[in-house]
Design a protein around this motif. Sequence first.
Motif, PDB file in Angstrom:
ATOM      1  N   LEU A   1       0.824  -1.208   0.000  1.00  0.00           N
ATOM      2  CA  LEU A   1       0.000   0.000   0.000  1.00  0.00           C
ATOM      3  C   LEU A   1       0.859   1.260   0.000  1.00  0.00           C
ATOM      4  CD1 LEU A   1      -2.797  -1.018   2.537  1.00  0.00           C
ATOM      5  CD2 LEU A   1      -3.053  -0.706   0.076  1.00  0.00           C
ATOM      6  N   ALA A   2       1.957   1.226   0.757  1.00  0.00           N
ATOM      7  CA  ALA A   2       2.860   2.381   0.786  1.00  0.00           C
ATOM      8  C   ALA A   2       3.466   2.623  -0.587  1.00  0.00           C
ATOM      9  CB  ALA A   2       3.965   2.146   1.821  1.00  0.00           C
ATOM     10  N   ALA A   3       3.806   1.553  -1.284  1.00  0.00           N
ATOM     11  CA  ALA A   3       4.387   1.683  -2.621  1.00  0.00           C
ATOM     12  C   ALA A   3       3.419   2.379  -3.569  1.00  0.00           C
ATOM     13  CB  ALA A   3       4.765   0.306  -3.158  1.00  0.00           C
ATOM     14  N   VAL A   4       2.174   1.944  -3.556  1.00  0.00           N
ATOM     15  CA  VAL A   4       1.180   2.532  -4.464  1.00  0.00           C
ATOM     16  C   VAL A   4       0.896   3.978  -4.082  1.00  0.00           C
ATOM     17  CG1 VAL A   4      -1.150   2.312  -5.386  1.00  0.00           C
ATOM     18  CG2 VAL A   4       0.176   0.254  -4.874  1.00  0.00           C
ATOM     19  N   ALA A   5       0.755   4.246  -2.782  1.00  0.00           N
ATOM     20  CA  ALA A   5       0.495   5.612  -2.332  1.00  0.00           C
ATOM     21  C   ALA A   5       1.645   6.548  -2.678  1.00  0.00           C
ATOM     22  CB  ALA A   5       0.248   5.629  -0.825  1.00  0.00           C
ATOM     23  N   ASP A   6       2.847   5.988  -2.815  1.00  0.00           N
ATOM     24  CA  ASP A   6       4.030   6.799  -3.124  1.00  0.00           C
ATOM     25  C   ASP A   6       4.238   6.965  -4.631  1.00  0.00           C
ATOM     26  OD1 ASP A   6       6.140   8.323  -1.966  1.00  0.00           O
ATOM     27  OD2 ASP A   6       7.580   6.769  -2.557  1.00  0.00           O
ATOM     28  N   GLY A   7       3.294   6.451  -5.431  1.00  0.00           N
ATOM     29  CA  GLY A   7       3.379   6.657  -6.869  1.00  0.00           C
ATOM     30  C   GLY A   7       3.877   5.486  -7.669  1.00  0.00           C
ATOM     31  N   ASN A   8       4.168   4.362  -7.025  1.00  0.00           N
ATOM     32  CA  ASN A   8       4.595   3.157  -7.741  1.00  0.00           C
ATOM     33  C   ASN A   8       3.342   2.339  -8.068  1.00  0.00           C
ATOM     34  OD1 ASN A   8       7.722   3.268  -7.233  1.00  0.00           O
ATOM     35  ND2 ASN A   8       6.731   3.688  -5.271  1.00  0.00           N
ATOM     36  N   THR A   9       2.829   2.496  -9.277  1.00  0.00           N
ATOM     37  CA  THR A   9       1.503   1.989  -9.595  1.00  0.00           C
ATOM     38  C   THR A   9       1.500   0.723 -10.441  1.00  0.00           C
ATOM     39  OG1 THR A   9       1.397   3.487 -11.499  1.00  0.00           O
ATOM     40  CG2 THR A   9       0.471   4.274  -9.401  1.00  0.00           C
TER      41      THR A   9
ATOM     42  N   VAL B   1      -7.455  -0.899  -6.305  1.00  0.00           N
ATOM     43  CA  VAL B   1      -8.189  -1.172  -7.531  1.00  0.00           C
ATOM     44  C   VAL B   1      -7.197  -1.167  -8.687  1.00  0.00           C
ATOM     45  CG1 VAL B   1      -8.726   1.263  -7.971  1.00  0.00           C
ATOM     46  CG2 VAL B   1     -10.176  -0.525  -8.940  1.00  0.00           C
ATOM     47  N   LYS B   2      -7.400  -2.084  -9.617  1.00  0.00           N
ATOM     48  CA  LYS B   2      -6.537  -2.180 -10.788  1.00  0.00           C
ATOM     49  C   LYS B   2      -7.252  -1.557 -11.975  1.00  0.00           C
ATOM     50  CE  LYS B   2      -3.804  -5.597 -13.361  1.00  0.00           C
ATOM     51  NZ  LYS B   2      -3.532  -7.061 -13.503  1.00  0.00           N
TER      52      LYS B   2
ATOM     53  N   TYR C   1      -2.286   0.314 -10.460  1.00  0.00           N
ATOM     54  CA  TYR C   1      -2.989   0.135  -9.193  1.00  0.00           C
ATOM     55  C   TYR C   1      -3.183   1.498  -8.526  1.00  0.00           C
ATOM     56  CZ  TYR C   1      -2.211  -4.878  -9.549  1.00  0.00           C
ATOM     57  OH  TYR C   1      -2.218  -6.189  -9.972  1.00  0.00           O
ATOM     58  N   ARG C   2      -4.308   1.612  -7.846  1.00  0.00           N
ATOM     59  CA  ARG C   2      -4.617   2.837  -7.117  1.00  0.00           C
ATOM     60  C   ARG C   2      -5.206   2.472  -5.762  1.00  0.00           C
ATOM     61  NH1 ARG C   2      -9.351   5.577  -6.580  1.00  0.00           N
ATOM     62  NH2 ARG C   2     -10.385   4.422  -8.267  1.00  0.00           N
ATOM     63  N   VAL C   3      -4.788   3.202  -4.712  1.00  0.00           N
ATOM     64  CA  VAL C   3      -5.354   2.994  -3.382  1.00  0.00           C
ATOM     65  C   VAL C   3      -6.780   3.545  -3.371  1.00  0.00           C
ATOM     66  CG1 VAL C   3      -5.155   3.537  -0.926  1.00  0.00           C
ATOM     67  CG2 VAL C   3      -3.092   3.097  -2.277  1.00  0.00           C
ATOM     68  N   VAL C   4      -7.735   2.718  -2.942  1.00  0.00           N
ATOM     69  CA  VAL C   4      -9.134   3.124  -2.954  1.00  0.00           C
ATOM     70  C   VAL C   4      -9.483   3.967  -1.735  1.00  0.00           C
ATOM     71  CG1 VAL C   4     -11.517   2.283  -2.951  1.00  0.00           C
ATOM     72  CG2 VAL C   4      -9.765   1.074  -4.273  1.00  0.00           C
ATOM     73  N   GLU C   5      -8.949   3.612  -0.586  1.00  0.00           N
ATOM     74  CA  GLU C   5      -9.303   4.275   0.668  1.00  0.00           C
ATOM     75  C   GLU C   5      -8.453   5.532   0.867  1.00  0.00           C
ATOM     76  OE1 GLU C   5     -10.628   5.840   3.659  1.00  0.00           O
ATOM     77  OE2 GLU C   5     -11.669   3.971   3.148  1.00  0.00           O
TER      78      GLU C   5
END
Length: 473
Positions: free
Chosen positions: A261-269, A299-300, A312-316
């Motif tokens: 989750l940290a990876a996606v929130a930091d822009g690694n999608t 969500v993908k 990937y994107r963090v939904v919450e």
Amino acid sequence: MSKPDHVFDREQEWASLVGFASDTGAGARLGVVSGRRRQGKSYLLQALAGSMGGIYFPALEVTEAVALRLFADELIRFTGAPVPAFRDWIDAIPYLFGVVRDRAIPVVFDEFPYLVKASPELPSIIQRELGPGGSGASSSARVLLCGSAMSVMGGLLSGTAPLRGRAGLEMAIRPFGYRQAARFWDIDDPRLAAQVHAVVGGTPAYRREFVRGDAPSGPGDFDDWVVRTVLNAGAPLFREARYLLAEETEIRDPSLYHSVLAAVADGNTTSGGIAGYVGRKSNEIAHPLRVLEDSHLLVKERDLFRPNRSYYRVVEPLITFYQAIMVREWARLERGDAATVWRGSRGRFLSQVVGPHMEVLCREYALHADPAAGEVGSGVVPDPSNRTQIQIDVAVLAPADHGRPRRILSLGEVEWDRVMGAEHVARLRRARDLLAVKGFDTRDTVLTCYSGAGFSTGMESDVRLVTVDDLYA
């Protein structure tokens, strides 16, 4: 049946539940209601059972024997008569169907995954009693299985699961949309509503239980509201992002899932980018990604212009806020230095939280604003001549028409805190030309600028301008 006044919104969900629970057809019926915690599932189902004189059984994380005793107590309250001691669910389910015969009523098993954990055979027992020759044939019970462990609830009706094909209702209770959330928080200023939604999203419990009704009194109160709620170490909302993962039974290594989750929130999608961020191979994060998708935390989304690419994107929103603002300052926040932390985090909040969140709101707006829209998303348009890539934040495509080029209805760029001008329009025009060369139908494509800060003078008349006020109009 009218929805009780204390239930906010949820008109469609209420109508579906009432329709299911009041079905006068012969035999018991089965429905499944799922959704992450804090979305108001229990609140809604309690209101349903109360309004229709039904049974509401809130399961606890206890042994089977204790659960059966609690269930018997609920049946005693419902029937007003003694109930035999149940040895197991093989005794209890037929007894339930036997006492619910005269009229259709809802029978709610809330937090059903707790019961399945203690009694894995329970879905099979329900399936048998609903089947030919089962006790459900002469019952009028409208059984609703409800739960927050999304991996468990999703598996109830999938593949070779015993209850597959048995449900007459499958409902997911999701967070409020951004407009409903603004009304729920009693916020009428669009910029303030967008910023609050970027922090807490549309989860009802975050206002009612977690901040005890504390909402920003106006735009000037937003910073103080953040400090006294989500960044306040003494407030329940402070640790909520850490607890969201604990509710999923499939998660065995929380640190890995938090890292994803940290990876996606930091822009690694992309899956490769996420794997590199967490220090694992791509195949080692495939399962965590699937579980996080099933849990509605990730969500993908596919790239609309490059079908083989997905992101990937963090939904919450609260998780994005936690990862961008809180993780790196956790020690200072626990010491109570929230005001200082927030002053130093405002820039990061605008770029890493509100900016990307504004893009999500604009895509949701575009989906409902254009009745001809078939698909709304984002994508990247390669520009080989300039050796660059053009990011399209909001792309609106018409429904696919077999044998014809895909029509692009709109191409849009989003800015939260920057005034948009000619350079943004030029970039969109270039993207439109490149997509035409790739075979898309761009003859009627409208260029759209979405801005939270306004637009420079002299913007072309053929460019659609969308403000934050428009999003909430």
